[in-house]
Design an enzyme around this catalytic site. Sequence first.
Site, PDB file in Angstrom:
ATOM      1  N   GLU A   1      72.490  22.967  16.661  1.00 34.28           N
ATOM      2  CA  GLU A   1      73.143  23.868  15.704  1.00 34.28           C
ATOM      3  C   GLU A   1      74.499  23.249  15.356  1.00 34.28           C
ATOM      4  O   GLU A   1      75.270  22.914  16.258  1.00 34.28           O
ATOM      5  CB  GLU A   1      73.339  25.252  16.329  1.00 34.28           C
ATOM      6  CG  GLU A   1      72.017  25.975  16.566  1.00 34.28           C
ATOM      7  CD  GLU A   1      72.170  27.285  17.309  1.00 34.28           C
ATOM      8  OE1 GLU A   1      71.288  28.142  17.173  1.00 34.28           O
ATOM      9  OE2 GLU A   1      73.156  27.455  18.060  1.00 34.28           O
TER      10      GLU A   1
ATOM     11  N   ASN B   1      71.082  31.707  20.196  1.00 38.16           N
ATOM     12  CA  ASN B   1      71.568  32.607  21.241  1.00 38.16           C
ATOM     13  C   ASN B   1      71.712  34.035  20.722  1.00 38.16           C
ATOM     14  O   ASN B   1      71.631  34.986  21.490  1.00 38.16           O
ATOM     15  CB  ASN B   1      72.903  32.117  21.813  1.00 38.16           C
ATOM     16  CG  ASN B   1      72.673  31.040  22.859  1.00 38.16           C
ATOM     17  OD1 ASN B   1      71.549  30.844  23.336  1.00 38.16           O
ATOM     18  ND2 ASN B   1      73.714  30.321  23.209  1.00 38.16           N
TER      19      ASN B   1
ATOM     20  N   SER C   1      78.649  27.216  23.598  1.00 34.88           N
ATOM     21  CA  SER C   1      77.522  28.101  23.295  1.00 34.88           C
ATOM     22  C   SER C   1      78.014  29.428  22.753  1.00 34.88           C
ATOM     23  O   SER C   1      77.266  30.138  22.093  1.00 34.88           O
ATOM     24  CB  SER C   1      76.724  28.435  24.554  1.00 34.88           C
ATOM     25  OG  SER C   1      76.465  27.328  25.322  1.00 34.88           O
TER      26      SER C   1
ATOM     27  N   HIS D   1      76.136  22.193  18.732  1.00 38.23           N
ATOM     28  CA  HIS D   1      75.560  22.893  19.890  1.00 38.23           C
ATOM     29  C   HIS D   1      74.182  22.329  20.232  1.00 38.23           C
ATOM     30  O   HIS D   1      73.198  22.606  19.548  1.00 38.23           O
ATOM     31  CB  HIS D   1      75.473  24.401  19.570  1.00 38.23           C
ATOM     32  CG  HIS D   1      74.976  25.217  20.705  1.00 38.23           C
ATOM     33  ND1 HIS D   1      74.079  26.247  20.556  1.00 38.23           N
ATOM     34  CD2 HIS D   1      75.230  25.134  22.038  1.00 38.23           C
ATOM     35  CE1 HIS D   1      73.819  26.771  21.734  1.00 38.23           C
ATOM     36  NE2 HIS D   1      74.504  26.113  22.646  1.00 38.23           N
TER      37      HIS D   1
HETATM   38  N1  LIG Z   1      74.137  24.146  30.543  1.00 37.21           N
HETATM   39  C1  LIG Z   1      73.551  24.533  29.424  1.00 37.21           C
HETATM   40  O1  LIG Z   1      72.354  24.882  29.386  1.00 37.21           O
HETATM   41  C2  LIG Z   1      74.334  24.517  28.137  1.00 37.21           C
HETATM   42  C3  LIG Z   1      73.640  24.567  26.904  1.00 37.21           C
HETATM   43  C4  LIG Z   1      74.370  24.484  25.705  1.00 37.21           C
HETATM   44  C5  LIG Z   1      75.758  24.423  25.748  1.00 37.21           C
HETATM   45  N2  LIG Z   1      76.403  24.411  26.971  1.00 37.21           N
HETATM   46  C6  LIG Z   1      77.873  24.293  26.949  1.00 37.21           C
HETATM   47  O2  LIG Z   1      78.209  22.942  27.247  1.00 37.21           O
HETATM   48  C7  LIG Z   1      79.443  22.891  27.969  1.00 37.21           C
HETATM   49  C8  LIG Z   1      79.248  22.153  29.281  1.00 37.21           C
HETATM   50  O3  LIG Z   1      78.271  22.814  30.045  1.00 37.21           O
HETATM   51  P1  LIG Z   1      77.564  22.096  31.298  1.00 37.21           P
HETATM   52  O4  LIG Z   1      76.481  22.997  31.721  1.00 37.21           O
HETATM   53  O5  LIG Z   1      77.288  20.693  30.981  1.00 37.21           O
HETATM   54  O6  LIG Z   1      78.769  22.170  32.374  1.00 37.21           O
HETATM   55  P2  LIG Z   1      78.919  21.362  33.742  1.00 37.21           P
HETATM   56  O7  LIG Z   1      79.708  22.241  34.641  1.00 37.21           O
HETATM   57  O8  LIG Z   1      77.610  20.829  34.202  1.00 37.21           O
HETATM   58  O9  LIG Z   1      79.832  20.092  33.324  1.00 37.21           O
HETATM   59  C9  LIG Z   1      81.157  20.204  32.888  1.00 37.21           C
HETATM   60  C10 LIG Z   1      81.866  18.878  33.249  1.00 37.21           C
HETATM   61  O10 LIG Z   1      83.129  18.874  32.593  1.00 37.21           O
HETATM   62  C11 LIG Z   1      84.082  18.290  33.477  1.00 37.21           C
HETATM   63  N3  LIG Z   1      85.387  18.773  33.027  1.00 37.21           N
HETATM   64  C12 LIG Z   1      85.855  20.039  33.066  1.00 37.21           C
HETATM   65  N4  LIG Z   1      87.094  20.096  32.513  1.00 37.21           N
HETATM   66  C13 LIG Z   1      87.388  18.819  32.105  1.00 37.21           C
HETATM   67  C14 LIG Z   1      88.511  18.239  31.458  1.00 37.21           C
HETATM   68  N5  LIG Z   1      89.566  18.965  31.082  1.00 37.21           N
HETATM   69  N6  LIG Z   1      88.488  16.905  31.193  1.00 37.21           N
HETATM   70  C15 LIG Z   1      87.434  16.150  31.574  1.00 37.21           C
HETATM   71  N7  LIG Z   1      86.331  16.664  32.189  1.00 37.21           N
HETATM   72  C16 LIG Z   1      86.319  17.978  32.449  1.00 37.21           C
HETATM   73  C17 LIG Z   1      83.673  18.762  34.846  1.00 37.21           C
HETATM   74  O11 LIG Z   1      84.170  17.883  35.847  1.00 37.21           O
HETATM   75  C18 LIG Z   1      82.149  18.720  34.741  1.00 37.21           C
HETATM   76  O12 LIG Z   1      81.616  17.479  35.180  1.00 37.21           O
HETATM   77  C19 LIG Z   1      79.920  24.330  28.094  1.00 37.21           C
HETATM   78  O13 LIG Z   1      80.768  24.636  27.024  1.00 37.21           O
HETATM   79  C20 LIG Z   1      78.613  25.112  27.984  1.00 37.21           C
HETATM   80  O14 LIG Z   1      78.805  26.440  27.527  1.00 37.21           O
HETATM   81  C21 LIG Z   1      75.727  24.438  28.148  1.00 37.21           C
END
Ligand SMILES: NC(=O)c1ccc[n+]([C@@H]2O[C@H](COP(=O)([O-])OP(=O)(O)OC[C@H]3O[C@@H](n4cnc5c(N)ncnc54)[C@H](O)[C@@H]3O)[C@@H](O)[C@H]2O)c1
Length: 379
Positions: free
Chosen positions: A153, A191, A120, A141
Amino acid sequence: MAATYTRVGVIGAGVMGRGIAQVFAQAGARVALVDQSIAALEAAVSGIGETLDRAVSKDRISGQDAKETLARITPSQRLSSLAGQDLVIEAIVEDVTAKSEVLSEVAALAPLAVLASNTSSLRISDISSGISAENPVIGMHFFNPPQVMKLVEVIFLPTTPTQVRERVVATLQAAGKHPIVCADTPGFIVNRCARPFYGEAFAILEENTHSAAEIDAAMTAAGYRIGPFALIDLIGADVHLAATEGVATGFDNHPRYRVFDALRNAVNAGRLGRKSGSGFVTPSEVVAAPDEAAEIVQRIEVMLVNEAVTLWENSSLSRGDIDTAMMLGLNFPRGPFAMAVEIGAAQVRDTLARLHAAAPAALKSRYDPAPALDRLDAQ
Ligand SMILES: NC(=O)c1ccc[n+]([C@@H]2O[C@H](COP(=O)([O-])OP(=O)(O)OC[C@H]3O[C@@H](n4cnc5c(N)ncnc54)[C@H](O)[C@@H]3O)[C@@H](O)[C@H]2O)c1
Protein backbone atom coordinates in the site's frame (compact mmCIF):
# COMPACT_ATOMS: atom_id res chain seq x y z
CA MET A 1 8.25 3.85 -17.63
CA ALA A 2 9.77 6.07 -14.94
CA ALA A 3 13.31 5.41 -13.69
CA THR A 4 13.66 3.39 -10.50
CA TYR A 5 15.43 4.15 -7.25
CA THR A 6 18.68 2.21 -7.13
CA ARG A 7 20.29 3.40 -3.90
CA VAL A 8 17.96 2.33 -1.14
CA GLY A 9 18.27 2.64 2.62
CA VAL A 10 16.30 0.59 5.14
CA ILE A 11 16.22 1.53 8.83
CA GLY A 12 15.25 -1.28 11.21
CA ALA A 13 16.47 -4.80 10.50
CA GLY A 14 13.66 -6.62 12.29
CA VAL A 15 10.93 -8.83 10.82
CA MET A 16 9.94 -6.26 8.18
CA GLY A 17 13.16 -4.34 7.51
CA ARG A 18 15.17 -7.42 6.58
CA GLY A 19 12.49 -8.55 4.11
CA ILE A 20 12.26 -5.06 2.58
CA ALA A 21 16.05 -4.95 2.21
CA GLN A 22 15.95 -8.31 0.42
CA VAL A 23 13.21 -7.14 -1.96
CA PHE A 24 15.23 -4.16 -3.20
CA ALA A 25 18.58 -6.00 -3.25
CA GLN A 26 16.99 -8.75 -5.37
CA ALA A 27 15.73 -6.06 -7.72
CA GLY A 28 19.33 -4.87 -8.19
CA ALA A 29 19.48 -1.88 -5.83
CA ARG A 30 22.38 -1.23 -3.47
CA VAL A 31 20.86 -1.38 -0.01
CA ALA A 32 22.19 0.19 3.17
CA LEU A 33 20.53 -1.64 6.09
CA VAL A 34 20.72 0.23 9.40
CA ASP A 35 19.77 -0.91 12.88
CA GLN A 36 20.86 0.36 16.26
CA SER A 37 21.28 -3.24 17.39
CA ILE A 38 24.25 -5.22 16.10
CA ALA A 39 22.45 -8.46 17.05
CA ALA A 40 19.47 -7.45 14.87
CA LEU A 41 21.80 -6.71 11.94
CA GLU A 42 23.58 -10.05 12.28
CA ALA A 43 20.30 -11.93 12.54
CA ALA A 44 18.98 -10.04 9.50
CA VAL A 45 21.97 -10.80 7.29
CA SER A 46 22.00 -14.49 8.21
CA GLY A 47 18.19 -14.65 7.87
CA ILE A 48 18.31 -13.10 4.38
CA GLY A 49 21.11 -15.53 3.48
CA GLU A 50 18.99 -18.50 4.56
CA THR A 51 15.96 -17.24 2.64
CA LEU A 52 18.08 -16.83 -0.50
CA ASP A 53 19.62 -20.30 -0.02
CA ARG A 54 16.13 -21.79 0.15
CA ALA A 55 15.24 -19.98 -3.09
CA VAL A 56 18.36 -21.47 -4.71
CA SER A 57 17.49 -24.99 -3.52
CA LYS A 58 14.03 -24.58 -5.07
CA ASP A 59 15.60 -23.39 -8.33
CA ARG A 60 13.90 -20.00 -8.07
CA ILE A 61 17.19 -18.10 -8.34
CA SER A 62 20.76 -19.12 -9.18
CA GLY A 63 23.52 -19.44 -6.60
CA GLN A 64 25.25 -16.51 -8.29
CA ASP A 65 22.13 -14.33 -7.96
CA ALA A 66 21.89 -15.18 -4.27
CA LYS A 67 25.53 -14.27 -3.71
CA GLU A 68 25.23 -10.99 -5.60
CA THR A 69 21.99 -10.08 -3.84
CA LEU A 70 23.55 -10.55 -0.41
CA ALA A 71 26.64 -8.59 -1.50
CA ARG A 72 24.42 -5.63 -2.43
CA ILE A 73 23.26 -5.31 1.21
CA THR A 74 25.56 -3.34 3.52
CA PRO A 75 24.63 -3.57 7.19
CA SER A 76 25.53 -0.71 9.51
CA GLN A 77 24.72 0.67 12.93
CA ARG A 78 25.26 4.22 11.70
CA LEU A 79 22.64 6.39 10.04
CA SER A 80 25.49 8.14 8.24
CA SER A 81 25.68 5.13 5.90
CA LEU A 82 22.42 6.44 4.41
CA ALA A 83 24.08 9.58 3.00
CA GLY A 84 23.61 9.58 -0.75
CA GLN A 85 20.72 7.09 -0.84
CA ASP A 86 17.76 8.19 -2.95
CA LEU A 87 15.00 6.22 -1.20
CA VAL A 88 15.06 5.44 2.53
CA ILE A 89 12.39 3.29 4.18
CA GLU A 90 12.03 3.10 7.92
CA ALA A 91 10.73 -0.05 9.62
CA ILE A 92 11.52 0.73 13.26
CA VAL A 93 9.16 0.71 16.26
CA GLU A 94 5.56 1.79 15.67
CA ASP A 95 5.97 5.16 17.38
CA VAL A 96 5.32 8.45 15.64
CA THR A 97 8.00 10.40 17.50
CA ALA A 98 10.68 7.76 16.95
CA LYS A 99 9.81 7.54 13.24
CA SER A 100 9.74 11.32 12.76
CA GLU A 101 13.04 11.75 14.59
CA VAL A 102 14.91 9.09 12.67
CA LEU A 103 13.60 10.36 9.30
CA SER A 104 14.54 13.96 10.23
CA GLU A 105 18.09 12.77 10.88
CA VAL A 106 18.12 11.04 7.50
CA ALA A 107 16.82 14.21 5.83
CA ALA A 108 19.91 16.05 7.09
CA LEU A 109 22.15 13.32 5.60
CA ALA A 110 20.33 12.80 2.32
CA PRO A 111 18.72 16.17 1.51
CA LEU A 112 16.66 15.09 -1.50
CA ALA A 113 15.94 11.45 -0.64
CA VAL A 114 12.38 10.17 -0.60
CA LEU A 115 11.60 9.09 2.95
CA ALA A 116 9.13 6.24 3.34
CA SER A 117 7.51 4.76 6.41
CA ASN A 118 6.34 1.16 6.69
CA THR A 119 3.88 2.12 9.42
CA SER A 120 0.71 0.03 9.71
CA SER A 121 -1.32 2.42 11.78
CA LEU A 122 0.18 5.90 11.97
CA ARG A 123 -0.66 8.82 9.72
CA ILE A 124 2.01 9.68 7.19
CA SER A 125 1.11 13.38 7.60
CA ASP A 126 1.91 13.10 11.34
CA ILE A 127 5.23 11.36 10.67
CA SER A 128 6.14 14.00 8.06
CA SER A 129 5.60 16.99 10.31
CA GLY A 130 8.91 18.63 11.18
CA ILE A 131 10.78 16.97 8.31
CA SER A 132 12.41 19.20 5.69
CA ALA A 133 10.04 19.98 2.81
CA GLU A 134 12.88 19.04 0.42
CA ASN A 135 12.37 15.39 1.34
CA PRO A 136 9.06 13.93 0.18
CA VAL A 137 7.61 11.72 2.95
CA ILE A 138 5.42 8.83 1.82
CA GLY A 139 3.98 5.57 3.15
CA MET A 140 5.15 2.23 1.80
CA HIS A 141 3.23 -0.41 3.70
CA PHE A 142 4.60 -3.88 3.06
CA PHE A 143 2.94 -7.06 4.26
CA ASN A 144 4.61 -9.80 6.25
CA PRO A 145 6.82 -11.40 4.99
CA PRO A 146 7.77 -8.59 2.56
CA GLN A 147 9.86 -10.79 0.27
CA VAL A 148 6.82 -13.03 -0.33
CA MET A 149 3.75 -10.80 -0.15
CA LYS A 150 3.12 -8.89 -3.39
CA LEU A 151 0.94 -6.10 -2.08
CA VAL A 152 2.40 -2.75 -1.04
CA GLU A 153 0.00 0.00 0.00
CA VAL A 154 1.52 3.30 -1.08
CA ILE A 155 0.48 6.55 0.55
CA PHE A 156 1.29 9.89 -1.05
CA LEU A 157 0.61 13.26 0.54
CA PRO A 158 -1.01 16.05 -1.50
CA THR A 159 2.46 17.64 -1.72
CA THR A 160 4.17 14.54 -3.19
CA PRO A 161 5.55 15.55 -6.63
CA THR A 162 4.23 13.65 -9.65
CA GLN A 163 7.68 12.43 -10.70
CA VAL A 164 8.21 10.96 -7.21
CA ARG A 165 4.84 9.19 -7.39
CA GLU A 166 5.70 7.70 -10.78
CA ARG A 167 9.17 6.64 -9.70
CA VAL A 168 7.99 5.02 -6.46
CA VAL A 169 5.36 3.00 -8.30
CA ALA A 170 7.87 2.02 -11.02
CA THR A 171 10.44 0.96 -8.41
CA LEU A 172 7.95 -1.30 -6.62
CA GLN A 173 6.70 -2.79 -9.87
CA ALA A 174 10.25 -3.47 -11.02
CA ALA A 175 10.80 -5.28 -7.70
CA GLY A 176 7.86 -7.58 -8.52
CA LYS A 177 5.40 -5.88 -6.16
CA HIS A 178 1.81 -4.82 -6.71
CA PRO A 179 1.60 -1.25 -5.40
CA ILE A 180 -1.85 0.20 -4.71
CA VAL A 181 -1.96 3.91 -4.01
CA CYS A 182 -4.34 4.83 -1.22
CA ALA A 183 -5.16 7.78 1.02
CA ASP A 184 -3.61 8.62 4.37
CA THR A 185 -6.61 7.31 6.34
CA PRO A 186 -6.61 4.91 9.34
CA GLY A 187 -5.73 1.33 8.43
CA PHE A 188 -5.21 2.32 4.76
CA ILE A 189 -7.06 -0.41 2.78
CA VAL A 190 -6.37 -3.86 4.16
CA ASN A 191 -6.09 -3.19 7.89
CA ARG A 192 -9.30 -1.19 7.69
CA CYS A 193 -11.38 -3.42 5.42
CA ALA A 194 -10.28 -6.50 7.41
CA ARG A 195 -11.72 -5.19 10.69
CA PRO A 196 -15.12 -6.91 10.24
CA PHE A 197 -13.44 -10.27 9.56
CA TYR A 198 -12.38 -10.25 13.20
CA GLY A 199 -14.91 -7.80 14.65
CA GLU A 200 -18.03 -9.59 13.46
CA ALA A 201 -16.54 -12.90 14.60
CA PHE A 202 -16.21 -11.34 18.07
CA ALA A 203 -19.78 -10.02 17.86
CA ILE A 204 -20.98 -13.59 17.15
CA LEU A 205 -18.78 -14.99 19.92
CA GLU A 206 -20.25 -12.48 22.37
CA GLU A 207 -23.73 -13.81 21.63
CA ASN A 208 -22.62 -17.18 23.10
CA THR A 209 -24.18 -19.30 20.38
CA HIS A 210 -20.94 -20.47 18.78
CA SER A 211 -17.41 -21.10 19.96
CA ALA A 212 -14.36 -19.48 18.37
CA ALA A 213 -13.42 -22.85 16.85
CA GLU A 214 -16.89 -23.23 15.29
CA ILE A 215 -16.77 -19.74 13.78
CA ASP A 216 -13.33 -20.49 12.34
CA ALA A 217 -14.58 -23.84 10.98
CA ALA A 218 -17.46 -22.05 9.22
CA MET A 219 -15.03 -19.66 7.53
CA THR A 220 -12.50 -22.28 6.45
CA ALA A 221 -15.33 -24.44 5.07
CA ALA A 222 -16.24 -21.42 2.90
CA GLY A 223 -12.75 -21.26 1.36
CA TYR A 224 -10.87 -18.96 3.74
CA ARG A 225 -7.36 -20.29 4.34
CA ILE A 226 -7.58 -19.47 8.02
CA GLY A 227 -10.37 -18.46 10.37
CA PRO A 228 -10.40 -15.10 12.20
CA PHE A 229 -9.49 -16.53 15.60
CA ALA A 230 -6.68 -18.72 14.29
CA LEU A 231 -5.35 -15.65 12.48
CA ILE A 232 -5.43 -13.58 15.68
CA ASP A 233 -3.60 -16.43 17.47
CA LEU A 234 -1.00 -16.36 14.70
CA ILE A 235 -0.54 -12.57 14.71
CA GLY A 236 -0.62 -12.37 18.52
CA ALA A 237 -3.64 -10.98 20.36
CA ASP A 238 -1.54 -8.07 21.70
CA VAL A 239 -0.40 -7.01 18.22
CA HIS A 240 -3.94 -7.49 16.92
CA LEU A 241 -5.38 -5.40 19.78
CA ALA A 242 -2.96 -2.55 19.00
CA ALA A 243 -4.01 -2.58 15.32
CA THR A 244 -7.71 -2.74 16.24
CA GLU A 245 -7.39 0.11 18.72
CA GLY A 246 -5.42 2.17 16.19
CA VAL A 247 -8.19 1.99 13.59
CA ALA A 248 -10.92 2.48 16.25
CA THR A 249 -9.22 5.63 17.54
CA GLY A 250 -8.71 6.88 13.98
CA PHE A 251 -12.48 6.65 13.45
CA ASP A 252 -13.44 8.24 16.79
CA ASN A 253 -14.42 4.84 18.24
CA HIS A 254 -17.32 4.36 15.85
CA PRO A 255 -19.09 1.06 16.74
CA ARG A 256 -18.10 -0.32 13.30
CA TYR A 257 -14.59 -0.60 14.72
CA ARG A 258 -15.62 -1.79 18.19
CA VAL A 259 -12.84 -3.34 20.27
CA PHE A 260 -14.65 -6.29 21.83
CA ASP A 261 -14.09 -7.27 25.49
CA ALA A 262 -13.08 -10.84 24.58
CA LEU A 263 -9.99 -9.43 22.83
CA ARG A 264 -8.99 -7.15 25.70
CA ASN A 265 -9.60 -9.94 28.22
CA ALA A 266 -7.40 -12.36 26.28
CA VAL A 267 -4.56 -9.83 26.20
CA ASN A 268 -4.95 -8.98 29.91
CA ALA A 269 -4.86 -12.69 30.76
CA GLY A 270 -1.74 -13.26 28.64
CA ARG A 271 -3.61 -15.53 26.20
CA LEU A 272 -1.77 -14.11 23.21
CA GLY A 273 -2.06 -17.06 20.85
CA ARG A 274 0.71 -19.23 19.45
CA LYS A 275 3.52 -17.28 21.07
CA SER A 276 2.10 -17.83 24.58
CA GLY A 277 0.81 -21.36 23.88
CA SER A 278 -2.78 -20.38 24.61
CA GLY A 279 -5.24 -18.30 22.67
CA PHE A 280 -8.71 -18.30 21.12
CA VAL A 281 -8.18 -21.59 19.26
CA THR A 282 -4.72 -22.48 20.59
CA PRO A 283 -4.06 -25.30 21.34
CA SER A 284 -6.10 -26.19 18.30
CA GLU A 285 -8.88 -28.75 18.24
CA VAL A 286 -10.64 -30.12 15.19
CA VAL A 287 -14.22 -28.90 15.15
CA ALA A 288 -16.85 -29.43 12.45
CA ALA A 289 -18.50 -26.42 10.85
CA PRO A 290 -21.82 -25.86 12.67
CA ASP A 291 -25.23 -26.18 10.98
CA GLU A 292 -25.45 -22.37 10.88
CA ALA A 293 -22.10 -22.07 9.05
CA ALA A 294 -23.62 -20.37 6.00
CA GLU A 295 -25.27 -17.71 8.18
CA ILE A 296 -22.02 -17.07 10.06
CA VAL A 297 -20.11 -16.65 6.79
CA GLN A 298 -22.75 -14.41 5.28
CA ARG A 299 -22.90 -12.22 8.37
CA ILE A 300 -19.13 -11.68 8.35
CA GLU A 301 -19.04 -11.16 4.58
CA VAL A 302 -21.91 -8.67 4.65
CA MET A 303 -19.91 -6.63 7.13
CA LEU A 304 -16.79 -6.92 4.96
CA VAL A 305 -18.86 -5.64 2.02
CA ASN A 306 -20.29 -2.73 4.02
CA GLU A 307 -16.84 -1.60 5.18
CA ALA A 308 -15.36 -1.87 1.69
CA VAL A 309 -18.27 0.12 0.24
CA THR A 310 -17.79 2.77 2.95
CA LEU A 311 -14.13 3.11 1.97
CA TRP A 312 -14.96 3.09 -1.74
CA GLU A 313 -17.50 5.91 -1.46
CA ASN A 314 -15.08 8.06 0.51
CA SER A 315 -11.96 7.54 -1.60
CA SER A 316 -10.79 7.49 -5.16
CA LEU A 317 -10.04 3.75 -5.00
CA SER A 318 -11.67 1.49 -7.54
CA ARG A 319 -13.62 -1.60 -6.51
CA GLY A 320 -10.99 -3.69 -8.29
CA ASP A 321 -8.19 -2.11 -6.23
CA ILE A 322 -9.97 -2.89 -2.98
CA ASP A 323 -10.70 -6.49 -4.03
CA THR A 324 -7.09 -7.00 -5.16
CA ALA A 325 -5.71 -5.53 -1.94
CA MET A 326 -7.86 -7.85 0.18
CA MET A 327 -6.89 -10.92 -1.85
CA LEU A 328 -3.17 -10.10 -1.95
CA GLY A 329 -2.91 -8.73 1.58
CA LEU A 330 -5.00 -11.34 3.39
CA ASN A 331 -5.17 -14.26 0.97
CA PHE A 332 -8.95 -13.91 0.89
CA PRO A 333 -10.55 -16.24 -1.68
CA ARG A 334 -12.35 -13.25 -3.22
CA GLY A 335 -12.59 -9.55 -2.55
CA PRO A 336 -15.52 -7.78 -0.86
CA PHE A 337 -17.00 -6.48 -4.13
CA ALA A 338 -16.98 -9.98 -5.58
CA MET A 339 -18.75 -11.06 -2.37
CA ALA A 340 -21.29 -8.28 -2.88
CA VAL A 341 -22.10 -9.59 -6.35
CA GLU A 342 -22.46 -13.13 -5.03
CA ILE A 343 -24.60 -12.19 -2.03
CA GLY A 344 -26.57 -9.48 -3.86
CA ALA A 345 -26.95 -5.89 -2.67
CA ALA A 346 -30.55 -6.50 -1.55
CA GLN A 347 -29.49 -9.40 0.65
CA VAL A 348 -26.63 -7.29 2.07
CA ARG A 349 -29.14 -4.61 3.05
CA ASP A 350 -31.61 -7.16 4.51
CA THR A 351 -28.89 -8.80 6.61
CA LEU A 352 -27.70 -5.43 7.90
CA ALA A 353 -31.28 -4.47 8.79
CA ARG A 354 -31.75 -7.75 10.69
CA LEU A 355 -28.47 -7.30 12.57
CA HIS A 356 -29.38 -3.68 13.32
CA ALA A 357 -32.72 -4.73 14.80
CA ALA A 358 -31.14 -7.45 16.98
CA ALA A 359 -28.13 -5.41 18.16
CA PRO A 360 -27.89 -3.78 21.59
CA ALA A 361 -28.33 0.01 21.46
CA ALA A 362 -24.59 0.71 21.69
CA LEU A 363 -23.88 -1.42 18.62
CA LYS A 364 -26.79 -0.48 16.34
CA SER A 365 -24.89 2.04 14.22
CA ARG A 366 -22.34 -0.70 13.52
CA TYR A 367 -24.94 -2.11 11.13
CA ASP A 368 -25.94 1.11 9.35
CA PRO A 369 -25.78 0.43 5.61
CA ALA A 370 -23.19 2.38 3.62
CA PRO A 371 -25.15 4.85 1.43
CA ALA A 372 -23.23 3.70 -1.65
CA LEU A 373 -24.66 0.17 -1.33
CA ASP A 374 -27.49 1.55 -3.50
CA ARG A 375 -24.96 2.31 -6.25
CA LEU A 376 -23.81 -1.30 -6.39
CA ASP A 377 -27.06 -2.37 -8.02
CA ALA A 378 -26.73 0.30 -10.67
CA GLN A 379 -23.26 -0.77 -11.83
N1 LIG B 1 5.44 -7.25 11.79
C1 LIG B 1 4.49 -7.07 10.89
O1 LIG B 1 3.73 -8.00 10.53
C2 LIG B 1 4.33 -5.72 10.24
C3 LIG B 1 3.59 -5.62 9.04
C4 LIG B 1 3.51 -4.37 8.40
C5 LIG B 1 4.09 -3.25 8.99
N2 LIG B 1 4.78 -3.39 10.18
C6 LIG B 1 5.41 -2.18 10.72
O2 LIG B 1 6.80 -2.24 10.42
C7 LIG B 1 7.56 -1.62 11.46
C8 LIG B 1 8.59 -2.59 12.00
O3 LIG B 1 7.94 -3.73 12.50
P1 LIG B 1 8.74 -5.09 12.79
O4 LIG B 1 7.72 -6.10 13.10
O5 LIG B 1 9.72 -5.33 11.73
O6 LIG B 1 9.51 -4.68 14.15
P2 LIG B 1 10.74 -5.40 14.84
O7 LIG B 1 10.61 -5.13 16.30
O8 LIG B 1 10.88 -6.81 14.38
O9 LIG B 1 12.02 -4.59 14.28
C9 LIG B 1 12.26 -3.24 14.56
C10 LIG B 1 13.79 -3.02 14.48
O10 LIG B 1 14.03 -1.62 14.51
C11 LIG B 1 15.20 -1.39 15.29
N3 LIG B 1 15.11 0.00 15.74
C12 LIG B 1 14.21 0.53 16.60
N4 LIG B 1 14.42 1.87 16.73
C13 LIG B 1 15.48 2.17 15.91
C14 LIG B 1 16.16 3.37 15.60
N5 LIG B 1 15.80 4.55 16.13
N6 LIG B 1 17.20 3.33 14.73
C15 LIG B 1 17.59 2.15 14.19
N7 LIG B 1 16.96 0.97 14.45
C16 LIG B 1 15.93 0.98 15.30
C17 LIG B 1 15.13 -2.41 16.39
O11 LIG B 1 16.43 -2.66 16.92
C18 LIG B 1 14.56 -3.62 15.65
O12 LIG B 1 15.59 -4.46 15.13
C19 LIG B 1 6.55 -1.10 12.47
O13 LIG B 1 6.22 0.22 12.17
C20 LIG B 1 5.36 -2.02 12.23
O14 LIG B 1 4.13 -1.44 12.62
C21 LIG B 1 4.92 -4.59 10.80
